[in-house]
Scaffold this motif. Structure first.
Motif, mmCIF file in Angstrom:
data_model
loop_
_atom_site.group_PDB
_atom_site.id
_atom_site.type_symbol
_atom_site.label_atom_id
_atom_site.label_comp_id
_atom_site.label_asym_id
_atom_site.label_seq_id
_atom_site.Cartn_x
_atom_site.Cartn_y
_atom_site.Cartn_z
ATOM 1 N N ARG C 290 29.439 37.589 45.420
ATOM 2 C CA ARG C 290 28.925 36.227 45.296
ATOM 3 C C ARG C 290 30.037 35.348 44.750
ATOM 4 O O ARG C 290 30.889 35.827 44.006
ATOM 5 C CB ARG C 290 27.739 36.226 44.344
ATOM 6 C CG ARG C 290 26.491 36.777 44.973
ATOM 7 C CD ARG C 290 25.486 37.183 43.923
ATOM 8 N NE ARG C 290 25.295 36.143 42.921
ATOM 9 C CZ ARG C 290 24.534 36.305 41.854
ATOM 10 N NH1 ARG C 290 23.911 37.431 41.656
ATOM 11 N NH2 ARG C 290 24.403 35.343 40.976
ATOM 12 N N LEU C 291 29.976 34.058 45.074
ATOM 13 C CA LEU C 291 31.130 33.200 44.821
ATOM 14 C C LEU C 291 31.573 33.229 43.367
ATOM 15 O O LEU C 291 32.764 33.353 43.069
ATOM 16 C CB LEU C 291 30.786 31.757 45.224
ATOM 17 C CG LEU C 291 31.977 30.809 45.187
ATOM 18 C CD1 LEU C 291 32.982 31.191 46.247
ATOM 19 C CD2 LEU C 291 31.518 29.384 45.412
ATOM 20 N N PHE C 292 30.597 33.150 42.437
ATOM 21 C CA PHE C 292 31.031 33.067 41.048
ATOM 22 C C PHE C 292 31.352 34.423 40.446
ATOM 23 O O PHE C 292 31.808 34.489 39.319
ATOM 24 C CB PHE C 292 29.979 32.326 40.214
ATOM 25 C CG PHE C 292 29.886 30.888 40.599
ATOM 26 C CD1 PHE C 292 28.774 30.399 41.242
ATOM 27 C CD2 PHE C 292 30.948 30.038 40.368
ATOM 28 C CE1 PHE C 292 28.705 29.082 41.622
ATOM 29 C CE2 PHE C 292 30.892 28.716 40.749
ATOM 30 C CZ PHE C 292 29.764 28.236 41.376
ATOM 31 N N ARG C 293 31.125 35.489 41.203
ATOM 32 C CA ARG C 293 31.563 36.786 40.712
ATOM 33 C C ARG C 293 33.042 37.008 41.000
ATOM 34 O O ARG C 293 33.619 37.992 40.554
ATOM 35 C CB ARG C 293 30.754 37.904 41.383
ATOM 36 C CG ARG C 293 29.290 37.873 41.069
ATOM 37 C CD ARG C 293 29.021 38.554 39.765
ATOM 38 N NE ARG C 293 27.654 38.341 39.325
ATOM 39 C CZ ARG C 293 26.642 39.133 39.611
ATOM 40 N NH1 ARG C 293 26.846 40.208 40.341
ATOM 41 N NH2 ARG C 293 25.441 38.863 39.169
ATOM 42 N N ILE C 294 33.637 36.092 41.813
ATOM 43 C CA ILE C 294 35.055 36.260 42.124
ATOM 44 C C ILE C 294 35.867 36.123 40.839
ATOM 45 O O ILE C 294 36.911 36.751 40.678
ATOM 46 C CB ILE C 294 35.498 35.236 43.189
ATOM 47 C CG1 ILE C 294 34.739 35.514 44.473
ATOM 48 C CG2 ILE C 294 36.972 35.326 43.438
ATOM 49 C CD1 ILE C 294 35.125 34.607 45.592
ATOM 50 N N THR C 295 35.356 35.286 39.895
ATOM 51 C CA THR C 295 36.045 35.191 38.605
ATOM 52 C C THR C 295 36.134 36.545 37.945
ATOM 53 O O THR C 295 37.156 36.881 37.365
ATOM 54 C CB THR C 295 35.278 34.273 37.633
ATOM 55 O OG1 THR C 295 34.003 33.993 38.167
ATOM 56 C CG2 THR C 295 36.013 33.018 37.356
ATOM 57 N N GLU C 296 35.041 37.318 38.023
ATOM 58 C CA GLU C 296 35.062 38.621 37.369
ATOM 59 C C GLU C 296 36.058 39.547 38.048
ATOM 60 O O GLU C 296 36.765 40.310 37.382
ATOM 61 C CB GLU C 296 33.678 39.259 37.412
ATOM 62 C CG GLU C 296 32.707 38.542 36.526
ATOM 63 C CD GLU C 296 31.278 38.944 36.812
ATOM 64 O OE1 GLU C 296 30.382 38.222 36.367
ATOM 65 O OE2 GLU C 296 31.077 39.958 37.489
ATOM 66 N N PHE C 297 36.096 39.466 39.384
ATOM 67 C CA PHE C 297 37.021 40.318 40.130
ATOM 68 C C PHE C 297 38.464 40.033 39.723
ATOM 69 O O PHE C 297 39.230 40.932 39.400
ATOM 70 C CB PHE C 297 36.801 40.060 41.626
ATOM 71 C CG PHE C 297 37.670 40.867 42.529
ATOM 72 C CD1 PHE C 297 38.759 40.293 43.178
ATOM 73 C CD2 PHE C 297 37.424 42.201 42.753
ATOM 74 C CE1 PHE C 297 39.561 41.031 44.019
ATOM 75 C CE2 PHE C 297 38.220 42.945 43.597
ATOM 76 C CZ PHE C 297 39.287 42.366 44.235
ATOM 77 N N LEU C 298 38.800 38.737 39.725
ATOM 78 C CA LEU C 298 40.184 38.393 39.385
ATOM 79 C C LEU C 298 40.427 38.573 37.897
ATOM 80 O O LEU C 298 41.538 38.909 37.472
ATOM 81 C CB LEU C 298 40.482 36.960 39.832
ATOM 82 C CG LEU C 298 40.631 36.906 41.344
ATOM 83 C CD1 LEU C 298 40.649 35.484 41.845
ATOM 84 C CD2 LEU C 298 41.903 37.599 41.768
ATOM 85 N N GLY C 299 39.372 38.373 37.082
ATOM 86 C CA GLY C 299 39.523 38.661 35.661
ATOM 87 C C GLY C 299 39.835 40.125 35.438
ATOM 88 O O GLY C 299 40.646 40.474 34.577
ATOM 89 N N ALA C 300 39.191 40.991 36.218
ATOM 90 C CA ALA C 300 39.490 42.417 36.094
ATOM 91 C C ALA C 300 40.946 42.678 36.463
ATOM 92 O O ALA C 300 41.634 43.463 35.795
ATOM 93 C CB ALA C 300 38.558 43.221 36.980
ATOM 94 N N ALA C 301 41.447 42.027 37.546
ATOM 95 C CA ALA C 301 42.847 42.216 37.926
ATOM 96 C C ALA C 301 43.759 41.751 36.794
ATOM 97 O O ALA C 301 44.756 42.407 36.455
ATOM 98 C CB ALA C 301 43.159 41.441 39.210
ATOM 99 N N PHE C 302 43.394 40.631 36.166
ATOM 100 C CA PHE C 302 44.181 40.109 35.052
ATOM 101 C C PHE C 302 44.242 41.120 33.923
ATOM 102 O O PHE C 302 45.305 41.401 33.358
ATOM 103 C CB PHE C 302 43.525 38.803 34.571
ATOM 104 C CG PHE C 302 44.226 38.139 33.435
ATOM 105 C CD1 PHE C 302 43.754 38.281 32.140
ATOM 106 C CD2 PHE C 302 45.354 37.362 33.643
ATOM 107 C CE1 PHE C 302 44.400 37.663 31.086
ATOM 108 C CE2 PHE C 302 45.992 36.743 32.603
ATOM 109 C CZ PHE C 302 45.520 36.892 31.312
ATOM 110 N N VAL C 303 43.063 41.683 33.608
ATOM 111 C CA VAL C 303 43.009 42.615 32.488
ATOM 112 C C VAL C 303 43.799 43.873 32.785
ATOM 113 O O VAL C 303 44.492 44.419 31.923
ATOM 114 C CB VAL C 303 41.536 42.943 32.168
ATOM 115 C CG1 VAL C 303 41.441 44.163 31.313
ATOM 116 C CG2 VAL C 303 40.902 41.781 31.477
ATOM 117 N N VAL C 304 43.732 44.333 34.045
ATOM 118 C CA VAL C 304 44.504 45.521 34.415
ATOM 119 C C VAL C 304 45.982 45.271 34.152
ATOM 120 O O VAL C 304 46.692 46.096 33.580
ATOM 121 C CB VAL C 304 44.271 45.869 35.896
ATOM 122 C CG1 VAL C 304 45.281 46.884 36.369
ATOM 123 C CG2 VAL C 304 42.877 46.398 36.103
#
Lengths: 227, 481, 316
Positions: C290-304
């Motif tokens: 979902r569109l606003f879950r993309i933040t979580e996806f990229l946030g996860a990449a950031f955290v990695v």
């Protein structure tokens, strides 16, 4: 320039990799939305703990640590997910989405902050112990301890709270395999038994909660107030 | 040998209680017998330790010295009186229970006692941690015995918060082991650590101490980690409350205070200050909370927190007040079960534990009213009960060492708690009776339990028997730094 | 010198010629994974040929930006192809003209023009898709920055040729946690930047749900052909950066003779096909976010990625 102090033996690099993935699994426990994924992440975290123990055991040529690794895999990676799935009823395990107090990106950022805090807390401890090398296990273990505590406070569902608790113990042991590698084996066995009892008890309690209160959303339990 | 018996007895009793039988009294009877036997064995061990010896079954793993013997006897005695009370409780509590439930209660009761008695017997610090963690885990289903949603909520909070504390304490134990190896020692027992105290890196010892203080302090319900305790005590069955309060105010200060000898010389002052700070915070917080309490069992819960705070604060003061701290530990462990049993009797006659809803308890049942009043007096340190002497000893010891501010604060807390508790209890006992309906007969087991619990409280309030004093002095020297 | 210049031009030619092939292979593999037959791997070439022979229709409402954008989108990846290792593991003529940061900015230039062009027309779906693309873009920017930052801390430089050597000398460095975590983070970035599942569905036709595809909606004829080709080349270039710089320089030519460099072409393409297999596997396993879950996806990449940096700090 690449830092010359870093030891480049393969075992050391693999241990560092295990530590990195361990930290990532701990972050995952704070951030994942689905209960089954949380259980899988916990199993993965335990496997990485066992891997680190085995690697450190290889480096120090210590059978003791191999035994610790074996105990960890059997108890934490295999038995605990099985126990949790058995005792917590089907409705709990099939729940797809977990609600939590803070949204996921904020939780992840706080978890990052806690890791940095753990690094700064661990630095003087490493300096105070000249004999022996503890490497990266101590800060990562301490970080997992703190992030596990944070997970328990921020998750609203029963099973993820239990997993946060268990990941705190995983973190303590992750530090332990480096700082206390020759803790008597009997103590390790008893500690593993204790963790199993935690999982059993919490699983049963979760099932009772589901039966009595109709849901395992722990945040809805607000009957008892400070009077 | 005797130590092995003490460890195994609760497990045997649990197994026996599990066997299905037609008589509902069998599990209760087995438990009472087993706890009586445990008490006798514990007294035997204490007798030997009072002459200065250390009872050893397995060197470096299983042994008992004076301090451990004290805690052992106190826990065994609390187990015995709680078992006595449990018989009447299971027979005619708020709802009569069927045989299966009674059996389950006593099985869990015995299983709970096993790690409790193990804590003072294990000498390896890691095993002590495991025993403390197991006491929490095995008491969870006793706490939630009521099966209501509120009881489950209390059990959940209890489980989560104390297990978090246990994980923190585990980290502390591992760091302590690390410190010991840095100092070159091998013996991970209390005495071995005390002997190696000078060689261990101070920063590591201090870190371990802090983690263990916070971790075990969560289980001992020190403020600000206390939020689970009033909820648990308001939901758990009365004999379990009594047992839990004794366990929390004896085994946990035992574990924390045994860390003090690890700080040789001046460094001990820093550790003592931490204990003093947390202890005072707990005592003052509990005293404040006692003013606005609305439930009788919560009242005794806050009193438990206050006493735990006083014990640790006095241990932190050190010197003469250190002896007073151990004295307080003994007296509180004897007085608190009496208080809870009185509350249980009051609950039976009044039908509710809500303070505002009960009046004239003394008219409805003179015995229950008198017991409640005596219990309140005993628990808050009024003469002629034992706690008065020990609190006096703490304050005197602190004054002798010129620590006037802590002494003043402690006095304030004690007096404040006394006033608050008496205010609430007198409102319940005196006045016109509000409860109506037929007056139930006073259960014999309740009366027996009350009497058995009452005797030592009064005895020690009059004078301190010589063997007990020997044990106390020996224990205090074991903690000297 | 001349040889290096030649090889550089050869690199750009390889990118130009083989990019549509990679797009075709990825489409075919995805269909195969779903038990369909899928189009031929050369289908993108046929599409480009067809589009070049069609008329171009341009809206009266659009400005010069609309006309210029296809050329910018086409040329930007070619420029980046000059900077990164595609066939060789030693620096070529233009290698020091810009580092990875510079390459990232040039690619972003193409994306910037595409977004502007999407808003330029009066089509309502254009600005909608453009704003979503910008959202994904600005969320991906910090991740890019942290990746480059970590790379520079670990390898001591952001010049791709120097970075790639760090992972294989000595061989144990391949398992460096910073390396593994960087690979994971950059893989997630590729999924976001090239508009693949779980961020966006590249084969979807529903304009309301499009993120990256919407930039090519209004184009026809030669403009459409250039936009398609430019997209394919951006995908190819990002894969090159991932594989040749961040994973390991396997298959790249080490010596200077022409035969070795030409032999590197099929090896690099093979490496790329394996990576596409992994990409397609990941794509087929997840549903679109979902569109606003993309933040979580990229946030996860950031955290990695930040975790990689942290581990690096902790071992010092």
């Amino acid at each position: 320039m690449p830092d010359p102090h870093i030891s480049v033996t393969l075992v050391n690099e693999l241990n560092l990799l295990a530590a990195g993935l361990f930290l990532l699994a701990t972050f995952g426990l704070v951030a994942t939305r689905q209960v089954l994924d949380c259980v899988a992440l916990f199993a993965g975290q335990s496997v990485l703990l066992a891997a680190s123990a085995a690697l450190l055991g290889h480096e120090a040529a210590s059978d003791h640590l191999y035994a610790v690794a074996a105990i960890t895999i059997v108890a934490k990676a295999l038995l605990i997910p099985w126990l949790l799935r058995r005792t917590a009823s089907e409705a709990v395990v099939a729940r797809r989405e977990i609600s939590q107090v803070l949204n996921i990106p904020t939780s992840l950022l706080i978890a990052l902050g806690l890791s940095i805090l753990a690094y700064f807390l661990a630095a003087p401890l490493r300096a105070a112990a000249p004999a022996g090398q503890v490497g990266v296990n101590l800060p990562i273990g301490l970080a997992a301890l703190l992030i596990g505590a944070f997970t328990v406070t921020v998750r609203r569902e029963a099973l993820p709270q239990v997993l946060g608790l268990l990941s705190m113990e995983n973190g303590a042991f992750f530090a332990g395999v480096a700082i206390a590698p020759d803790l008597p084996l009997f103590a390790e066995l008893a500690a593993a038994f204790d963790v199993l009892v935690i999982a059993l008890v919490m699983g049963l309690l979760t099932r009772k909660l589901q039966e009595r209160a109709g849901s395992t959303s722990v945040a809805d339990l607000t009957d008892l107030r400070e009077e | 040998m005797v130590l092995w018996f003490i460890l195994i007895l609760p497990l045997i009793a649990a197994g026996l209680a599990l066997s299905p039988s037609r008589h509902r009294t069998v599990p209760g009877g087995v438990t009472v017998l087993a706890t009586a036997l445990q008490l006798l064995l514990a007294l035997a061990v204490a007798g030997r330790c009072a002459s200065g010896a250390t009872v050893t079954a397995l060197p470096a793993w299983l042994s008992c010295d004076a301090f451990g013997a004290l805690v052992l006897v106190l826990c065994a005695f609390a187990g015995f009186t709680a078992a006595l009370f449990s018989i009447g409780f299971t027979r005619r509590a708020t709802q009569p229970m069927e045989a299966g439930r009674v059996r389950r209660y006593f099985v869990r009761f015995n299983l709970f006692l096993a790690p409790v008695l193990a804590v003072p017997l294990f000498s390896n610090v890691a095993l002590v941690w495991i025993a403390v963690a197991l006491t929490t885990l095995l008491s969870i289903f006793l706490v939630s015995f009521d099966r209501s949603t509120a009881a489950l909520e209390a059990a959940w909070k209890y489980a989560i918060l104390t297990s978090m504390g246990a994980a923190l304490a585990l980290f502390g134990v591992l760091v302590l082991y690390w410190a010991m190896r840095q100092g070159g020692a091998e013996d991970f027992t209390w005495s071995g650590l005390a002997a190696a105290a000078g060689a261990m890196p101070p920063l590591l010892v201090k870190t371990a101490f802090l983690f263990m203080l916070v971790g075990y302090g969560t289980k001992a319900a020190l403020v600000p980690f206390h939020s689970w305790l009033p909820d648990v005590y308001s939901q758990a069955p009365v004999p379990i409350c009594a047992l839990l309060s004794v366990v929390e105010t004896t085994t946990l200060p035992y574990v924390i205070v045994r860390l003090l000898p690890l700080f040789p010389g001046k460094a001990g002052d820093g550790a003592g200050r931490w204990l003093l700070a947390f202890g005072l915070l707990s005592a003052m917080g509990a005293a404040l909370l006692l003013v606005q309490v609305k439930d009788l069992k919560r009242l005794f819960a806050y009193s438990t927190i206050e006493n735990a705070g006083i014990i640790l604060a006095a241990a932190g003061l050190g010197g003469a007040a250190g002896y007073g701290s151990l004295y307080q530990l003994v007296n509180h462990a004897l007085a608190k079960p009496f208080g809870f049993f009185a509350a249980g009797a009051a609950l039976l006659f009044a039908g509710t534990t809500e303070i505002a809803a009960v009046q004239g308890l003394g008219r409805r049942s003179p015995l229950a009213g008198a017991a409640l009043l005596a219990g309140a007096l005993a628990v808050t340190g009024a003469p002629p009960f034992a706690l008065f002497l020990s609190e006096l000893s703490i304050l005197q010891g602190g004054a002798v060492d010129h620590r006037f501010l802590p002494v003043a604060l402690l006095t304030l807390c004690m007096v404040g708690a006394f006033c608050a508790v008496l205010y609430h209890v007198t409102r319940m006992v005196f006045g016109k009776a509000t409860a109506s309906g037929p007056v139930p007969a006073f259960p014999r087991s309740y009366a027996l339990a009350l009497f058995v619990a009452f005797v030592p409280v009064v005895l020690l309030g009059v004078s301190l028997p010589a063997p007990v004093e020997h044990l106390l002095r020996l224990a205090a020297t074991a903690l000297a730094r | 010198m001349i040889v290096h210049l030649l090889y550089n031009v050869l690199q750009a030619l390889v990118v130009l010629l083989f990019a549509p092939l990679m797009t075709g292979i990825s489409a075919k593999l995805k269909e195969r994974l779903q038990s369909h037959r899928g189009p031929s791997v050369f289908q993108p070439y046929y599409d480009l040929w067809k589009l070049f022979h069609k008329d171009e229709i341009v809206s009266h409402e659009s400005t010069w930006i609309f006309r210029v954008t296809p050329y910018v989108v086409f040329v930007a990846p070619l420029f980046v192809a000059l900077l990164i290792p595609v066939l060789t593991d030693y620096p070529l003529f233009f290698a020091f003209m810009g580092d990875m940061l510079g390459g990232g900015f040039i690619l972003a230039l193409g994306g910037f023009f595409a977004t502007l062009a999407a808003i330029d027309t009066a089509n309502p779906y254009g600005p909608m898709g453009a704003s979503r693309t910008r959202m994904v873009g600005f969320l991906a920017e910090p991740v890019f920055m942290i990746v480059f930052f970590t790379v520079s801390v670990v390898a001591g430089s952001t010049i791709p040729y120097i970075v790639q050597q760090r992972w294989v000398h000595p061989p144990a460095n391949f398992f460096d946690p910073a390396h593994v975590l960087l690979m994971i983070a950059f893989f997630m970035l590729i999924l976001a930047e090239t508009g693949r599942l779980p961020v966006d569905n590249p084969s979807g036709h529903f304009e309301l749900a499009m993120i990256d595809e919407s930039k090519g909606l209004e184009y026809s004829g030669r403009g459409a052909a250039l936009m398609k080709w430019g997209s394919a080349m951006k995908f190819f270039v990002l894969l090159c950066i991932f594989l040749n710089v961040l994973v390991a320089p396997w298959g790249l030519a080490s010596s200077q003779n022409l035969a070795a460099v030409l032999a590197a072409v099929p090896l690099v393409l093979l490496k790329m096909v394996l990576c596409i297999l992994a990409l397609v596997g990941v794509e087929s396993s997840f549903a679109k976010l979902r569109l606003f879950r993309i933040t979580e996806f990229l946030g996860a990449a950031f955290v990695v990625c930040v975790a990689a940096l942290l581990i690096r700090l902790m071992e010092l």
